[in-house]
Write a protein that holds these residues in place. Structure first.
Motif: not given
Lengths: 462, 292
Positions: B12, B15-16, B18-20, B22-23, B60, B64, B68
């Motif tokens: 979890q 993920e922060r 790559p999520a940031a 992509l955002a 990103g 990722w 993963y």
């Protein structure tokens, strides 16, 4: 869809494909992704560019050229730069992508050369690659010659002179390509068709062939980590390699857009419209033409006149060197096989240190091209460092032949020294395999460098 | 690097980042579009947003993949064989020979088919001659003829007193301004400075000499004049011509002198040509010395 095309079977074998993991295998991808950027930005630019040599009076927003008579082509290139929103950004991204495209091709070519990746069965893909390199240079030159500014016209003038220097057919070629005398009114629209249609189409077809052969052969890989001539060790196409490759595409695009946004390139508004009686000093071509420009500058004033027929000076400097270089490049896989008597199939790459003669030759040729490239800027160097142009020309003439000998010898020595430091050259994985099944690990040569990482057990493909 | 054995909570957290990224890409895309719409044409700001967004997507995806999707060990796949087996080659040859036999049996038809295709292919190349005229006189002859007035770039006739000592002026034949091969350079000389080539004694009225401005090497305009030495230098490849010695090349790749323009003056002192250049101007070509 699957019922119609049986996609699952094809798809599964495709996404299981293994790609070896090494940074140097990404160099060709840099070229491929730059080409994608070139096509995208090129389509946008082609919607605004007017490849017409008819005269107009400039009335755009760039003050210094207002009221100046110029061709429609140059005027529309100025309009792209000043009036079209995002036009200058796109133009500069396009130009930077072209510079990087050809640069990536050269570095990729060097990787393939130094690691022996052109050996059987990949000889024909090497030939396809050399042709792509040639087409990329042609299209780069055609692209910046289109804009009909003073610099592009000067480049075309020199190109025309090199064309007519070719014995027997030169004047015919020049007359057909330019539609008569230089400059004429045909060359800009014809260059446009070549630049946006003919050459890109050829490049696309050859890229498709280049990649299809790659898929058929499967990627070569470096020794170590269990790599043999009979397997491929790496990551699966889906999802690992796909995500990394697509990520790399976006990074390449990002760098090219950043350059296009912040680094000025080919500021045509400073050069003015082309007129045959004008030229600016310190005219510099794009980097990939520099070696040809340098050869023209270094050539002594020799001209051959026999029985009333002339072989002009630019032929010896502008046609023979690129002809010899590309001839050697095309023939290299067969030349090398003839000398090494090695006609076997190879999928495990050489490390450059293990082929000192080839490495030294490659370094020598790169040195020669670099000396010519610098010689192509000798006037700029003379002004920047306050040197005599005469002295510079003679220095480069000597360096052209002495430089490759020195760098080649150094490269050879470095290879031998690196080999010595490697110690006894045995791959632990191969040793393990040999001791367990009593054979030499799938036909690799006995002398294989050690794996860069400690050997780990390699799981069989599930 | 995350592996299959990593417990969910760490995953979890992983993920922060790559999520940031992509955002950020979404925001940058909006930034680019807004910049385009509201600014006049801000190249730098559009470039900044576009490159930032692309960078974020790329980073990103790679983060990722690295976190993963990277298996703990490299995977291996067999290469398989490239060449066909002997049986496959034999089967293909047998099938192919059915047609080959027919072609061999009817040798006349086979040869004629080859001839027909070759002839059609060659004939299809002929229309490419439409691309340009047969190269001819235009490579050797210019627009300078006997009695043609010398004009400047504004198509104004040139008087000898407009060409001062050590001055240079780009000229054309009258009404031919911009003609690439006809362009010439007038140079104001001091008396007896020029070593006159026999036969050209009258070509320099009032000590004004005219030479082709097209470099005999690669055709660039020879535009740089070093007046104190009398050297004309081509800015493209640095070919240097000695004006005092009838523009013989003294440095650089040019092998032949710049052709001289024969000139005279009319009764009012305006310059005109008395014929074409002493030699074909511009860079050399295969049959430049052959009579046209």
């Amino acid at each position: 869809m699957d019922e119609r095309f049986g996609l699952a079977l094809v798809g599964q074998s495709a996404i299981q494909k293994i790609f070896p993991n090494h940074w140097s295998f990404l160099l060709g991808e840099l070229a491929l992704y730059s080409f994608v950027v070139l096509v995208g930005t090129g389509i946008y630019l082609s919607l605004f560019f007017n490849a017409n040599t008819g005269e107009t009076t400039y009335a755009g927003s760039y003050q210094p050229l207002q009221g100046v008579r110029m061709s429609n082509a140059y005027a529309s290139a100025l309009d792209i730069s000043f009036e079209t929103k995002a036009g200058l950004l796109t133009r500069q991204v396009h130009h930077w992508a072209a510079l990087i495209f050809i640069g990536a091709i050269v570095v990729h070519l060097a990787r393939v050369f130094f690691t022996g990746a052109f050996r059987r069965p990949r000889e024909l893909n090497w030939v396809v690659g050399i042709t792509l390199f040639l087409l990329a240079i042609v299209n780069g030159f055609a692209g910046y010659s289109l804009l009909d500014d003073q610099l592009s016209g000067t480049g075309l003038r020199i190109g025309y002179s090199v064309l007519i220097s070719i014995p027997v057919v030169g004047t015919w070629l020049a007359s057909l390509i330019f539609g008569g005398e230089f400059p004429g009114t045909d060359i800009i629209p014809r260059l446009f068709v070549a630049h946006v249609l003919i050459v890109p189409l050829l490049i696309m077809v050859l890229i498709a062939i280049h990649l299809a052969i790659l898929v058929k052969h499967k990627h070569a890989h470096f020794p170590g980590a269990g790599a043999t001539d009979n397997n491929v060790v790496g990551e699966r196409l889906w999802p690992t390699y796909t995500f990394k490759a697509a990520g790399l595409f976006f990074l390449v695009f990002a760098v090219e857009v950043a350059l296009g946004g912040f680094a000025q390139v080919n500021p045509i508004w400073l050069y003015g419209p082309f007129a045959p009686q004008n030229v600016s000093s310190a005219s510099q071509p794009d980097w990939y033409m520099g070696w040809l420009e340098g050869a023209l500058r270094l050539m002594p004033p020799w001209e051959t006149r026999i029985a009333g027929f002339t072989i002009p000076n630019p032929f010896w400097a502008g046609v023979v060197p690129p002809g010899v270089l590309f001839g050697l490049l095309y023939a290299w896989p067969w030349i090398e096989a003839r000398f090494t008597k090695d006609h076997a199939e190879h999928h495990v790459l050489d490390r450059p240190r293990d082929r000192p003669v080839r490495t030294a030759l490659g370094v020598g040729v790169l040195t020669m091209a670099s000396v010519l490239g610098f010689a192509g800027s000798d006037d700029v160097l003379a002004v920047a460092f306050n040197l005599s142009i005469n002295g510079l020309v003679w220095t480069f003439r000597v360096l052209l032949f002495v430089g490759p000998l020195i760098t080649g010898a150094i490269a050879y020595k470095v290879c031998l020294e690196l080999q010595r430091r490697d110690g006894p050259l045995v791959d632990p994985v191969l040793v393990a395999q040999a001791s367990s099944n009593g054979e030499g690990g799938g036909g690799s040569p006995g002398k294989v460098p050690p794996s860069p990482e400690p050997a780990e057990p390699v799981p069989a493909d599930p | 690097m995350a592996e299959g054995s990593v417990p969910p909570p760490r995953r979890q957290r992983g993920e922060r980042f790559p999520a940031a990224l992509l955002a950020l890409a979404v925001l940058a895309a909006i930034g680019f579009a807004v910049t385009y719409l509201v600014t006049s044409n801000n190249t730098q700001l559009m470039g900044l947003f576009a490159s930032l967004g692309l960078l974020a997507i790329g980073a990103g995806m790679i983060v990722w993949a690295k976190r993963y999707m990277t298996p703990p060990h490299p995977e291996v796949e067999p290469r398989g064989r490239l060449a066909s087996t002997e049986d496959e080659v034999e089967a293909f040859t047998a099938d192919f020979e059915v047609g080959e036999f027919e072609m061999e049996r009817r040798g006349l038809l086979t040869k004629l088919l080859g001839a027909a295709i070759a002839a059609t292919g060659l004939a299809a190349l002929v229309p490419f001659l439409s691309l340009g005229p047969k190269p001819g006189e235009s490579f050797k002859k210019t627009k300078w003829t006997n009695g043609k007035y010398v004009v400047n770039e504004q198509n104004e006739r040139v008087h000898t007193n407009q060409v001062g000592t050590n001055a240079v002026l780009t000229v054309f034949p009258e009404n031919e301004v911009g003609n690439a091969l006809s362009q010439a350079l007038l140079i104001g000389l001091r008396p007896n400075e020029l070593q006159v080539v026999p036969g050209r004694e009258t070509w320099t009225p009032d000590n004004v000499a005219g030479f082709s401005k097209v470099c005999t090497h690669a055709g660039c305009p020879v535009g740089l004049y070093q007046a104190q030495l009398g050297y004309l230098i081509c800015p493209c490849h640095q070919s240097t011509f000695n004006v005092y010695n009838a523009c013989e090349p003294i440095f650089g790749p040019a092998a032949t002198p710049l052709p001289q323009l024969p000139m005279a003056v009319d009764t009012e002192g305006y310059l005109l040509s008395t014929g074409d250049f002493s030699d074909p101007p511009g860079p050399g070509f295969w049959d430049q010395d052959r009579p046209g």
